[in-house]
Design a protein around this motif. Structure first.
Motif, PDB file in Angstrom:
ATOM      1  N   ALA A  65      29.562 126.786  22.787  1.00 32.22           N
ATOM      2  CA  ALA A  65      29.561 125.408  22.286  1.00 32.22           C
ATOM      3  C   ALA A  65      29.786 124.385  23.395  1.00 32.22           C
ATOM      4  O   ALA A  65      28.969 123.494  23.607  1.00 32.22           O
ATOM      5  CB  ALA A  65      30.641 125.261  21.214  1.00 32.22           C
ATOM      6  N   VAL A  66      30.882 124.503  24.097  1.00 33.46           N
ATOM      7  CA  VAL A  66      31.259 123.478  25.068  1.00 33.46           C
ATOM      8  C   VAL A  66      30.280 123.436  26.232  1.00 33.46           C
ATOM      9  O   VAL A  66      29.830 122.362  26.641  1.00 33.46           O
ATOM     10  CB  VAL A  66      32.704 123.711  25.552  1.00 33.46           C
ATOM     11  CG1 VAL A  66      33.069 122.748  26.647  1.00 33.46           C
ATOM     12  CG2 VAL A  66      33.674 123.595  24.392  1.00 33.46           C
ATOM     13  N   MET A  67      29.923 124.594  26.788  1.00 33.98           N
ATOM     14  CA  MET A  67      29.024 124.600  27.941  1.00 33.98           C
ATOM     15  C   MET A  67      27.608 124.193  27.543  1.00 33.98           C
ATOM     16  O   MET A  67      26.902 123.561  28.329  1.00 33.98           O
ATOM     17  CB  MET A  67      29.020 125.971  28.619  1.00 33.98           C
ATOM     18  CG  MET A  67      30.288 126.245  29.363  1.00 33.98           C
ATOM     19  SD  MET A  67      30.764 124.933  30.503  1.00 33.98           S
ATOM     20  CE  MET A  67      29.369 124.866  31.576  1.00 33.98           C
ATOM     21  N   THR A  68      27.174 124.513  26.348  1.00 32.24           N
ATOM     22  CA  THR A  68      25.869 124.071  25.890  1.00 32.24           C
ATOM     23  C   THR A  68      25.837 122.549  25.787  1.00 32.24           C
ATOM     24  O   THR A  68      24.880 121.906  26.232  1.00 32.24           O
ATOM     25  CB  THR A  68      25.530 124.706  24.531  1.00 32.24           C
ATOM     26  OG1 THR A  68      25.616 126.122  24.661  1.00 32.24           O
ATOM     27  CG2 THR A  68      24.155 124.299  24.071  1.00 32.24           C
ATOM     28  N   LEU A  69      26.885 121.967  25.249  1.00 36.46           N
ATOM     29  CA  LEU A  69      26.975 120.511  25.169  1.00 36.46           C
ATOM     30  C   LEU A  69      27.039 119.894  26.561  1.00 36.46           C
ATOM     31  O   LEU A  69      26.382 118.885  26.841  1.00 36.46           O
ATOM     32  CB  LEU A  69      28.207 120.114  24.356  1.00 36.46           C
ATOM     33  CG  LEU A  69      28.458 118.621  24.207  1.00 36.46           C
ATOM     34  CD1 LEU A  69      27.338 117.977  23.404  1.00 36.46           C
ATOM     35  CD2 LEU A  69      29.799 118.388  23.540  1.00 36.46           C
ATOM     36  N   PHE A  70      27.801 120.492  27.458  1.00 37.87           N
ATOM     37  CA  PHE A  70      27.919 119.985  28.820  1.00 37.87           C
ATOM     38  C   PHE A  70      26.572 120.019  29.542  1.00 37.87           C
ATOM     39  O   PHE A  70      26.176 119.050  30.197  1.00 37.87           O
ATOM     40  CB  PHE A  70      28.964 120.787  29.589  1.00 37.87           C
ATOM     41  CG  PHE A  70      29.169 120.324  30.992  1.00 37.87           C
ATOM     42  CD1 PHE A  70      29.812 119.138  31.259  1.00 37.87           C
ATOM     43  CD2 PHE A  70      28.706 121.097  32.053  1.00 37.87           C
ATOM     44  CE1 PHE A  70      29.990 118.709  32.556  1.00 37.87           C
ATOM     45  CE2 PHE A  70      28.889 120.673  33.351  1.00 37.87           C
ATOM     46  CZ  PHE A  70      29.522 119.476  33.603  1.00 37.87           C
ATOM     47  N   LEU A  71      25.859 121.137  29.430  1.00 38.55           N
ATOM     48  CA  LEU A  71      24.541 121.238  30.050  1.00 38.55           C
ATOM     49  C   LEU A  71      23.559 120.220  29.465  1.00 38.55           C
ATOM     50  O   LEU A  71      22.770 119.619  30.187  1.00 38.55           O
ATOM     51  CB  LEU A  71      23.980 122.645  29.897  1.00 38.55           C
ATOM     52  CG  LEU A  71      24.507 123.684  30.865  1.00 38.55           C
ATOM     53  CD1 LEU A  71      24.007 125.056  30.481  1.00 38.55           C
ATOM     54  CD2 LEU A  71      24.103 123.349  32.283  1.00 38.55           C
ATOM     55  N   PHE A  72      23.626 120.008  28.163  1.00 37.69           N
ATOM     56  CA  PHE A  72      22.754 119.025  27.531  1.00 37.69           C
ATOM     57  C   PHE A  72      23.038 117.624  28.076  1.00 37.69           C
ATOM     58  O   PHE A  72      22.114 116.882  28.417  1.00 37.69           O
ATOM     59  CB  PHE A  72      22.956 119.055  26.012  1.00 37.69           C
ATOM     60  CG  PHE A  72      22.172 118.021  25.278  1.00 37.69           C
ATOM     61  CD1 PHE A  72      20.798 118.165  25.119  1.00 37.69           C
ATOM     62  CD2 PHE A  72      22.793 116.911  24.756  1.00 37.69           C
ATOM     63  CE1 PHE A  72      20.070 117.207  24.447  1.00 37.69           C
ATOM     64  CE2 PHE A  72      22.070 115.952  24.086  1.00 37.69           C
ATOM     65  CZ  PHE A  72      20.699 116.098  23.928  1.00 37.69           C
ATOM     66  N   VAL A  73      24.300 117.262  28.190  1.00 41.76           N
ATOM     67  CA  VAL A  73      24.665 115.939  28.699  1.00 41.76           C
ATOM     68  C   VAL A  73      24.251 115.780  30.157  1.00 41.76           C
ATOM     69  O   VAL A  73      23.707 114.750  30.555  1.00 41.76           O
ATOM     70  CB  VAL A  73      26.174 115.686  28.515  1.00 41.76           C
ATOM     71  CG1 VAL A  73      26.626 114.459  29.265  1.00 41.76           C
ATOM     72  CG2 VAL A  73      26.504 115.560  27.040  1.00 41.76           C
ATOM     73  N   VAL A  74      24.494 116.806  30.979  1.00 41.73           N
ATOM     74  CA  VAL A  74      24.130 116.722  32.392  1.00 41.73           C
ATOM     75  C   VAL A  74      22.630 116.574  32.562  1.00 41.73           C
ATOM     76  O   VAL A  74      22.154 115.778  33.375  1.00 41.73           O
ATOM     77  CB  VAL A  74      24.661 117.959  33.157  1.00 41.73           C
ATOM     78  CG1 VAL A  74      24.023 118.077  34.517  1.00 41.73           C
ATOM     79  CG2 VAL A  74      26.166 117.878  33.293  1.00 41.73           C
ATOM     80  N   MET A  75      21.859 117.313  31.784  1.00 39.87           N
ATOM     81  CA  MET A  75      20.411 117.216  31.913  1.00 39.87           C
ATOM     82  C   MET A  75      19.880 115.881  31.399  1.00 39.87           C
ATOM     83  O   MET A  75      18.894 115.365  31.919  1.00 39.87           O
ATOM     84  CB  MET A  75      19.742 118.361  31.159  1.00 39.87           C
ATOM     85  CG  MET A  75      19.875 119.690  31.836  1.00 39.87           C
ATOM     86  SD  MET A  75      18.963 120.898  30.891  1.00 39.87           S
ATOM     87  CE  MET A  75      19.658 122.390  31.503  1.00 39.87           C
ATOM     88  N   MET A  76      20.522 115.306  30.412  1.00 42.61           N
ATOM     89  CA  MET A  76      20.040 114.048  29.850  1.00 42.61           C
ATOM     90  C   MET A  76      20.433 112.837  30.688  1.00 42.61           C
ATOM     91  O   MET A  76      19.765 111.810  30.632  1.00 42.61           O
ATOM     92  CB  MET A  76      20.566 113.866  28.417  1.00 42.61           C
ATOM     93  CG  MET A  76      19.999 114.859  27.434  1.00 42.61           C
ATOM     94  SD  MET A  76      18.222 114.834  27.327  1.00 42.61           S
ATOM     95  CE  MET A  76      17.951 113.276  26.542  1.00 42.61           C
TER      96      MET A  76
END
Length: 108
Positions: A65-76
């Motif tokens: 959950a947390v790392m998926t959200l973090f990766l999404f934010v970093v890529m966006m």
């Protein structure tokens, strides 16, 4: 030395390696992926300590959950890397001084 000891030392070394690479990686996505590797290796260490619930919670909650959200934010965000690296050299002596103080406090 038994097989369990070798597995423990191997994954402990991988956790240290992944943490080090997470810090020195210049790409934020690669840094996040090294953090995922550190989480997975830490969950293997929890499994060796026979704490299966904690190992699964670590993988499901943090990696899932947390790392998926973090990766999404970093890529966006599409960060400007050159701008962020501009003040690194200027603050390096202060960072080294603070790190040396923290190491001295931990040794005492």
């Amino acid at each position: 030395m038994s097989g369990v000891d070798l597995i423990f030392y191997g994954f402990a070394a991988l956790v240290i390696f992944a943490g080090f690479m997470m810090i020195i990686s210049r790409n934020p996505v690669r840094s996040a992926l090294f953090l995922v590797l550190a989480f997975v290796c830490s969950s293997v260490l929890w499994m060796l300590l026979e704490a299966e619930f904690l190992a699964l919670v670590l993988v499901f909650v943090y990696v899932g959950a947390v790392m998926t959200l973090f990766l999404f934010v970093v890529m966006m965000l599409n960060l400007q890397i050159k701008f962020l690296q501009g003040g690194f050299v200027r603050h390096l002596p202060l960072v080294v001084l603070i790190c040396a103080g923290m190491v001295a406090l931990m040794i005492m």
